[in-house]
Write a protein that holds these residues in place. Structure first.
Motif, short mmCIF file in Angstrom:
data_model
loop_
_atom_site.label_atom_id
_atom_site.label_comp_id
_atom_site.label_asym_id
_atom_site.label_seq_id
_atom_site.Cartn_x
_atom_site.Cartn_y
_atom_site.Cartn_z
N GLU A 31 -12.49 -3.07 3.69
CA GLU A 31 -11.40 -3.73 3.72
C GLU A 31 -10.64 -4.55 2.57
O GLU A 31 -11.34 -5.56 2.08
N ALA A 32 -9.65 -4.10 1.92
CA ALA A 32 -9.25 -4.73 0.73
C ALA A 32 -8.94 -6.01 1.01
O ALA A 32 -8.19 -6.56 2.10
N ALA A 65 1.22 -3.10 2.65
CA ALA A 65 0.01 -2.95 1.93
C ALA A 65 0.23 -3.32 0.50
O ALA A 65 1.08 -2.60 -0.21
N VAL A 66 -0.53 -4.05 -0.10
CA VAL A 66 -0.53 -4.43 -1.52
C VAL A 66 -1.83 -4.07 -2.25
O VAL A 66 -2.98 -4.30 -1.63
N ALA A 67 -1.64 -3.57 -3.19
CA ALA A 67 -2.97 -2.87 -4.15
C ALA A 67 -3.02 -3.52 -5.56
O ALA A 67 -1.88 -3.48 -6.09
N ILE A 88 1.82 -0.06 -1.62
CA ILE A 88 1.50 1.49 -1.46
C ILE A 88 1.63 1.82 0.05
O ILE A 88 2.08 1.24 1.18
N ASP A 89 1.86 3.11 0.32
CA ASP A 89 2.17 3.75 1.63
C ASP A 89 0.97 4.92 1.76
O ASP A 89 1.43 5.91 2.40
N GLY A 115 -4.05 -5.29 3.37
CA GLY A 115 -3.35 -4.37 4.15
C GLY A 115 -3.58 -3.15 4.09
O GLY A 115 -3.05 -2.31 4.76
N TYR A 116 -4.96 -2.81 3.77
CA TYR A 116 -5.40 -1.49 3.91
C TYR A 116 -6.90 -1.34 3.68
O TYR A 116 -7.58 -2.39 3.23
#
Length: 521
Positions: A31-32, A65-67, A88-89, A115-116
């Motif tokens: 989980e990020a 979602a943020v990376a 990101i998607d 979120g990802y």
């Protein structure tokens, strides 16, 4: 916050269908989050180059979602603004260019955000796998028969036998080796020396008898050089005018230790400067001393310009602590190559060249064609540190032998060599540094008698007694390469030293061309 939409599965499919390799760097799922748990060790990114692609497989994407992709250098800094806190998607794909390669530069990479889920991280590359086997031939194609055979001896022992080594206390002696013999009944197989006092009018290196005595007893010889340099042109001129009676002291860079100097490596490799004049004068002086050893039949495991990068490649506030590294990687590499080429021109054929890595310092590496072995100096370290450093250097320099060229643990013994070997750090040789003005009966600063006794109790350890027999056996052989047969219908043929036919040289090194060895730079 900018939004980057990654719809690159088609690009991934095209890349892999074109024959690229996909190497797994990190296996999830994770989980990020915003911690530093999701990291890729630099060992897994050996050879990464511009044109390669980092692909992050994702799942369970939520809204917003943020990376990010960051490097451990300078406190987890982003590799670029395009890969820091972005929306990101889908999967994340990062095409590496020269600027990103420079930022990554053998550093640990971290992947995170929120979120990802990170399913896995891979590296996609068109680079072919390195299918070579074994260890490189000596970099100097004109190396003497004795030098080739000592190098063959080291290669044959590598990974199978542990070679013991001690270090002279400052000058030409084997006092430390004598302590080892008192503790264990045996001398080490190698003894180390230093040209540290080359700039004094009383420098002792014209008398090679202490080194020759060791060689005649059956031992091998390694030499380093704490190279002292003047801090100004006036100091250099005074030294020349006084014929060495007013020596300069500094070999540390400013802030690196004492005695220090402001001598510039960048100027030293520039024609027409007084620094260049000094360097060339000292190289000529050292070459004369090395020739004395060559004339006596002594092969030297030569380790100059050691620890050049210091800790400048590891910490944001790190620095090179010796003057030869103070101006950065490029001048230091140029100085190494200047030395190598000059010694070759002088006909010195008795040297096995050892470059000392600080890890994460590939920019400082002079190149395979200028280096025979890799050394690593470790102080105040653990068995785990030894294992990691050995594995790291083995990964980045797979065709070079790796030695523990210095070691020590202030106030107590280093981790036992037997424990290091059991953990997988199978160094070619290991050498604790000397304890200055050691008094027998007291505790040794870096490697006490228990350390040596444990090492020598291991039957795989080579002492001077076994080295004498090994050396005599190898020196009695003929190591001339048998020329590879060139097919009758081929006018010009190129082969690797393993006898593999190639269209031509694919990298610097030694090849067989028309049945003869040829050095390609």
């Amino acid at each position: 916050m900018r939004k980057i939409v990654f719809t690159l599965m088609m690009a991934l499919t095209m890349a892999l269908s074109a024959g690229a390799r996909e190497i797994v760097l990190l296996e999830g799922p994770f989980e990020a989050d915003w911690s530093d748990k999701h990291c890729v060790d630099p060992i897994k990114m050996v050879g990464v180059a511009a044109g390669d692609i980092i692909h992050v497989y994702t799942s369970n994407l939520q809204n917003n979602a943020v990376a990010y992709i960051r490097t451990r250098a300078n406190g987890w800094a982003a590799i670029s603004k395009d890969y820091d806190n972005v929306l990101i998607d889908g999967d994340i794909e990062c095409l590496l260019d020269e600027s990103l390669i420079k930022v990554i530069n053998n550093q640990t990479l971290m992947f995170g955000g929120s979120g990802y889920t990170i399913e896995r991280v891979t590296l996609i590359t068109d680079r072919p796998e390195d299918t070579r086997t074994g260890y490189d031939e000596l970099s100097n194609p004109e190396a003497s028969e004795a030098t080739r055979q000592i190098y063959n001896l080291l290669r044959d022992c590598y990974g199978e036998r542990s070679i013991s080594c001690s270090m002279a206390e400052v000058n030409w002696n084997y006092k430390e080796a004598g302590y080892v013999k008192t503790w264990t009944g045996h001398y080490p197989a190698i003894n180390g020396y230093d040209y540290i006092h080359l700039t004094y009018d009383w420098e002792p290196y014209a008398d090679i008898s202490p080194v020759k005595d060791w060689w005649d007893m059956g031992g091998l010889v390694t030499i380093c050089w704490h190279w002292r340099a003047p801090g100004s042109e006036a100091e250099w001129q005074t030294y020349k005018d006084s014929k060495g009676k007013t020596p300069f002291e500094g070999f540390y860079a400013e802030g690196g230790g004492f005695p220090s100097t402001t001598f510039s490596t960048a100027n030293a490799v520039t024609e027409g400067t007084w620094e260049n004049e000094f360097v060339r004068a000292d190289l000529a002086k050292v070459a004369e001393r090395l020739k004395l050893l060559q004339q006596a039949g002594i092969v030297v495991i030569w380790r100059p310009l050691h620890e050049a990068a210091g800790n400048s490649t590891i910490y944001s506030d790190g620095k090179a602590w010796f003057w030869w590294g103070a101006d950065g990687a490029a001048p230091c590499v140029a100085l190494w190559r200047m030395m190598y080429d000059y010694f070759s021109q002088c006909g010195l054929d008795n040297l096995i060249w050892v470059w000392t890595s600080q890890t994460k310092d590939s920019d400082w590496y002079p190149g395979d064609q200028y280096v025979d072995m890799i050394g690593r100096d470790l102080y105040n370290y653990s068995v785990e540190d030894a294992k990691y450093n050995f594995e790291y250097l083995t990964a980045y320099y797979p065709h070079k032998m790796i030695a523990l060229s210095e070691c020590g643990y202030a106030g107590g013994s280093s981790p036992y060599m037997t424990d290091q070997w059991e953990a997988g750090a199978r160094w070619s040789f290991g050498m604790p540094w000397y304890h200055y003005q050691y008094t027998p009966g007291n505790k040794h600063q870096y490697a006490d008698k228990d350390w040596w006794q444990a090492w020598f109790d291991d039957p795989s350890t080579i002492t001077i007694d076994e080295m004498r027999d090994l050396r005599d056996t190898y020196l009695s052989r003929d190591s001339e390469l048998t020329p590879v047969a060139v097919p009758d219908d081929v006018d010009t043929g190129w082969y690797t030293l393993q006898g593999i036919r190639v269209n031509g040289p694919v990298s610097p090194g030694i090849y067989i061309h028309n049945g003869r060895k040829e050095l390609v730079r």
